[in-house]
Enzyme design. Sequence first.
Site, short mmCIF file in Angstrom:
data_model
loop_
_atom_site.label_atom_id
_atom_site.label_comp_id
_atom_site.label_asym_id
_atom_site.label_seq_id
_atom_site.Cartn_x
_atom_site.Cartn_y
_atom_site.Cartn_z
N ASP A 392 0.80 -1.22 0.00
CA ASP A 392 0.00 0.00 0.00
C ASP A 392 0.83 1.28 0.00
OD1 ASP A 392 -2.39 -1.28 -0.17
OD2 ASP A 392 -2.74 -1.37 1.98
N ALA A 393 2.05 1.24 0.51
CA ALA A 393 2.89 2.45 0.46
C ALA A 393 3.49 2.64 -0.93
CB ALA A 393 3.99 2.38 1.52
N GLY A 399 0.92 8.66 2.34
CA GLY A 399 0.74 10.09 2.53
C GLY A 399 -0.23 10.71 1.55
N ASN A 401 -2.76 9.47 0.26
CA ASN A 401 -4.13 9.05 0.53
C ASN A 401 -4.57 9.41 1.95
OD1 ASN A 401 -5.16 7.30 -1.90
ND2 ASN A 401 -3.03 6.71 -1.61
N TYR A 476 -9.72 -0.11 3.10
CA TYR A 476 -9.15 -0.06 4.45
C TYR A 476 -8.72 1.35 4.83
CZ TYR A 476 -8.92 -5.06 5.47
OH TYR A 476 -9.23 -6.36 5.76
#
Length: 610
Positions: A392-393, A399, A401, A476
């Site tokens: 996800d990063a 940041g 998102n 999430y």
Amino acid sequence: MAVSEEKAQGCRSGAAAGKAASPVKPNSGAVMEEITDSPSTTAKASSKGIPIMTRAQRSHPLDPLSAAEIAVAVATGRAAGRTPEVRDSMRFVEVVLLEPEKNVVALADAYFFPPFQPSLLPRTKGGPVIPSRLPPRRARLVVYNKQTNETSIWVVELSEVHAATRGGHHRGKVISSEVVPDVQPAMDAMEYAECEATVKDFPPFIEAIKKRGIDDMELVMVDAWCAGYYSDADAPNRRLGKPLIFCRTESDSPMENGYARPVEGIHVIVDMQNNVVIEFEDRKFVPLPPPDHLRNYTPGETRGGVDRSDVKPLIISQPEGPSFRITGSFVEWQKWNFRVGFTPKEGLVIHSVAYVDGNRGRRPIAHRLSFVEMVVPYGDPNEPHYRKNAFDAGEDGLGKNAHSLKKGCDCLGYIKYFDAHFTNFTGGVETIENCVCLHEEDHGILWKHQDWRTGLAEVRRSRRLTVSFICTIANYEYGFYWHFYQDGKIESEVKLTGILSLGALMPGEQRKYGTTIAPSLYAPVHQHFFVARMDMAVDCKPNEAYNQVVEVNVKVESSGPNNMHNNAFYAEEELLQSELQAMRDCDPSSARHWIVRNTRTVNRTGQPTA
């Protein structure tokens, strides 16, 4: 990173909360704020006799890039494009501060910015030479060329930046640019929207959705997940997306949970560079889970009921204000001080953590703390869940998102907010207001003892300073928190919330790879792994190498002369000599933990400081 202040108590909900303004405000790439003052070489004395420079720039070397600096970096990079076609095809995935060498940070902290402590610099013969200004700040750009499918890394020096109200003067200089072969940078929100539109306009997809009883394409949700890398067909020489499909019901609720109705059996691959579907197959007909308003997360009154009414108001009051002080991005609280940073990929970054320890002064602890990556592997081998392994990063950006935090909802008490600035895909600058929250919290009892002979009791409550942000990655939400305590402890915490990524089942079907949570609906088993990057500097000045990492395991003494009663156990230390050796598993059975300690300084027992 701009700072704002709020005294927050109540959290609005329902329709009132739904009217809040959008957290992202585009600045259209305009230069919005002043970054530099006119050069000056004058030093002045503080009340303690420390020379404080009338600095030539107002931004600390570790401050996140401002909106103006991002605009200058983008304009400089775009102007360096070889042809108009290249310039038009440039997409700006990330524009972030290129963090300077540690000696530059120490120089800034010694003479230009708080904490104004010359002892941070290594001693030199004849004393340090104090320059009149710090080196220019630099930006690191990740640029994707939509025409050539190339990814490049640029470094731009921000020579001068002035406010638009002063004529908009700005200048940058390209220091380097390099094409990185066989990689794809993170996806952007603009690409998500383009992918969804491409799929929903594809005639075979429309027919497949109609087979499942959906005629209104406005109800269809297409989440553009990264392709992953399962074979040569997924090689990063193409920019691919393998979307997951969901469908809302007929509800007109703006907060309806569309993720509760996954559309399964449809295989689709999208060429994200050219916005075309390159593979499509309706492999298996799986009926949509039936509509169910109980799956939504809307307030109770929208479902014909009420939310709980048996909770009285909880008021958090600090009538004398907070115990922390903020100067720019520099935070002081109790004996702690540090700087707040932010990047599009990591989100919150904590810089230059130190502790003021009586006559020992300001003791460095860490140069940099952040979460740099996370991965979410799913354990269901069935299509499409086997390929749900989200980074996800790196694939999305924690940041970029992040949320605009609401007073009284995400944080309570006396709050200091920090804004964050980013570039969008086309190079414009956007601002997330109130992106980082800083506040104090009561944390129960820190220490207590009662003398049974005298009956006297001593109780000391614990208070902690919390710095946090929250981001949304598809379904999430992740809340990242750094807590600083009065006993010298630093704690990191990640809170997972939001809603599950679900799968649809055939009528009567059960799967051992997840939990059935409603008729025809189940949650696949999965995990969340978070990677923290900690650049420690325990009692170290810049570029000193006195820290070492020691692993501690509890060992049980073998039976024998040293353990006649079979009760002996002890802690055994092992020095980890390299990163390769330090690749370790957690071992709760041995209470395994790690210590970062300084080999040069000792505490009052003669042991290395840790």
